[in-house]
Design an enzyme around this catalytic site. Structure first.
Site, PDB file in Angstrom:
ATOM      1  N   GLU A   1     -23.883 -62.525 -54.381  1.00 57.71           N
ATOM      2  CA  GLU A   1     -23.311 -61.391 -53.636  1.00 57.71           C
ATOM      3  C   GLU A   1     -22.611 -60.360 -54.528  1.00 57.71           C
ATOM      4  OE1 GLU A   1     -22.261 -63.494 -49.409  1.00 57.71           O
ATOM      5  OE2 GLU A   1     -20.829 -63.825 -51.015  1.00 57.71           O
TER       6      GLU A   1
HETATM    7  C1  TNX Z   1     -21.264 -66.838 -48.293  1.00 62.24           C
HETATM    8  S1  TNX Z   1     -22.859 -68.476 -50.032  1.00 62.24           S
HETATM    9  C2  TNX Z   1     -20.680 -66.882 -49.537  1.00 62.24           C
HETATM   10  C3  TNX Z   1     -19.241 -67.166 -49.639  1.00 62.24           C
HETATM   11  C4  TNX Z   1     -18.575 -67.249 -48.297  1.00 62.24           C
HETATM   12  C5  TNX Z   1     -19.456 -68.019 -47.337  1.00 62.24           C
HETATM   13  C6  TNX Z   1     -18.834 -68.233 -45.992  1.00 62.24           C
HETATM   14  C7  TNX Z   1     -22.310 -67.690 -51.058  1.00 62.24           C
HETATM   15  C8  TNX Z   1     -22.945 -67.970 -52.311  1.00 62.24           C
HETATM   16  N1  TNX Z   1     -21.351 -66.826 -50.739  1.00 62.24           N
HETATM   17  O1  TNX Z   1     -18.630 -66.188 -50.438  1.00 62.24           O
HETATM   18  O2  TNX Z   1     -17.372 -67.907 -48.451  1.00 62.24           O
HETATM   19  O3  TNX Z   1     -20.667 -67.326 -47.187  1.00 62.24           O
HETATM   20  O4  TNX Z   1     -19.609 -69.044 -45.186  1.00 62.24           O
END
Ligand code: TNX
Length: 487
Positions: free
Chosen positions: A304
């Site tokens: 992300e």
């Molecule tokens: C996605 S999965 C994220 C996290 C959040 C989570 C909450 C991922 C690699 N990143 O930053 O905490 O969803 O469910």
């Protein structure tokens, strides 16, 4: 022998039972520190509820009374590094393995063969029968993990130790600690002290935060290692870095500090990709963490990074990979790292972003953490008071009833390293919250990771029901899901 989780490879029940008594002793062969440690671990689990002395001694030291024998069997290499064989007869118990980890997993099976009260911290009436029969057991996957997010909310060492104990009871062997994120930095880095001093003081919702000293972290690593669990530390880069960017203005391209962040949005922060200081920072952080971490793996996040251009992201990951290699570790990253050119040995963790196939095509191994199955921070259903729902609701069945080999198009089964449940902590603040979200779903994920293909939900439901009293005796605050006819 009918309510074991994860389901062993083969189980042959026989008539009768071995009954633990005040005369029972535990023997080890050979009496090495590693084998003796497993035996003492077993004894420590059995003493509180039984009140028996259960002395541990070398097998060649003669003594009267029935024996529970733990032995390494160098000839049985089919058991591999983690398998075990268990033979229970009315007059003896023999647990053997090719390596100490196998003995440790056999001990977890022994615990589950005893009545649920064995898990009680206070003396119980007994009796303590172990049903007779034979078990041979080997895990399906080498990586059987649980990720705990200690960044969104901080959890003290004792809480993490509790998580380690519970994960070990279901034969998991990796604890991935998500140590840093926008909302907090949880590990002291001596060369950049403001990370912990400033970055440790924040948490989602404005709570007090917290950090592990290096001694705390080393203690967690040792506690996990004593339970055959490897700690995989994650420093999430280049996104999810607001806590660091708030602590050190010079890490920002404009040299100005970012305000602390206590919300739950993702994807807005990034280290400065073209700032050489960024790479000195990363080298220092990864260097200190690698020195504290005996395990092979270092997780660099990589998810992300929504404000980082793709080309910049790729350049960044390739530079970080070289830093991880220079510190002697294997790089693990969320599957987005598949966009970069990966070095041999890289491991990509699939969640939802669709880059795992690109990683696997380069030879990377893949850990499966599909969000709709094992993101155990998702609510069980609409009525669940904790958790998020962006990936849907995850019932006990959904977490259990899936097949790794066909989960991910474009990734050959041979590339699969294993399965890892993830517990993000945006909505979780206490140990009870953690337990409520992990249980009873985590045992199902553990079975997906350990046991052979072929899920049978009806049979599993019945086995899990029998674990209710066991979890209760352990003091686990589990969700009494309506899907299970709790015993
Ligand atoms: C996605 S999965 C994220 C996290 C959040 C989570 C909450 C991922 C690699 N990143 O930053 O905490 O969803 O469910």
């Amino acid at each position: 022998m009918h309510a074991l989780i994860p389901q062993p490879h083969s189980v042959e029940p026989a008539a009768g039972a071995f009954v633990l008594t005040a005369e029972t002793s535990i023997t080890v062969s050979p009496a090495t520190p590693a084998v003796t440690a497993v035996a003492e671990h077993l004894a420590a689990h059995l003493r509180p509820a039984t009140g028996f002395a259960l002395p541990v001694r070398p097998a060649e030291v003669a003594a009267a009374g029935p024996v529970l024998a733990l032995a390494l069997d160098p000839a049985d290499d089919a058991l591999g590094a983690e398998g075990y064989a268990l033979a229970v007869a009315p007059d003896s118990v023999r647990l053997s393995a090719h390596a100490p980890a196998g003995l440790f997993y056999g001990v977890q099976t022994l615990r589950q063969l005893l009545p649920p009260d064995i898990e009680s911290a206070a003396p119980q009436a007994g009796p303590w029968p172990l049903p007779a029969g034979r078990i041979r057991d080997v895990p399906r996957f080498a990586w059987r993990g649980l990720m705990l997010d200690v960044a969104r909310h901080f959890f003290p060492v004792a809480d993490v130790q509790r998580v380690i104990d519970l994960a070990a009871a279901y034969k998991l062997n990796r604890l991935h600690l998500h140590l840093t994120d926008d909302q907090g930095w949880r590990i002291d880095i001596a060369s950049w002290p403001e990370l912990a001093h400033a970055g440790g003081q924040t948490a989602v919702g404005g709570g007090p935060g917290g950090t592990y000293t290096q001694a705390d972290y080393a203690a967690l690593v040792a506690y996990a290692a004593a339970r055959h669990i490897t700690v995989v530390p994650e420093i999430d880069l280049p996104g999810h870095t607001n806590a660091a960017l708030a602590a050190y203005p010079e890490l920002n391209a404009d040299g100005r500090p970012r305000p602390p962040y206590t919300g739950i949005e993702v994807g807005f922060s990034s280290l400065a990709i073209d700032n050489e200081l960024t790479y000195r920072f990363i080298d220092d952080v990864i260097g200190e963490l690698a020195a504290l971490t005996p395990g092979d793996y270092l997780h660099i996040g990589g998810d992300e990074a929504l404000t980082t251009a793709k080309e910049d992201y790729i350049r960044f990951i390739e530079r970080v990979a070289a830093i991880v290699r220079a510190h002697g570790k294997r790089m693990v990253g969320w599957e987005e790292i598949g966009q970069a050119r990966l070095e041999p040995g890289a491991i990509a963790q699939h969640w939802a972003s669709g880059h795992a196939a690109a990683a696997a095509a380069q030879g990377a191994q893949v850990i499966l953490s599909p969000v709709s199955r094992v993101y155990l921070d998702m609510k069980y259903n609409a009525a669940t008071p904790l958790g998020l729902a962006w990936a849907g609701h995850i019932s006990v069945r959904a977490a259990y009833d899936w097949e790794p080999a066909t989960q991910l198009a474009g990734v050959a089964a041979a590339r699969l390293l294993g399965v890892e449940a993830a517990l993000w902590s945006e909505t979780l603040t206490t140990r009870a919250d953690i337990e409520f979200m992990l249980f009873p779903r985590l045992p199902g994920v553990a079975e997906v990771a350990w046991s052979a293909a072929g899920r049978d939900w009806e049979a599993y439901r019945a086995r899990l029901a029998a674990h209710g009293p066991r979890l209760a005796a352990m003091g686990v605050d589990f969700y009494r899901a309506e899907e299970i006819d709790w015993a």
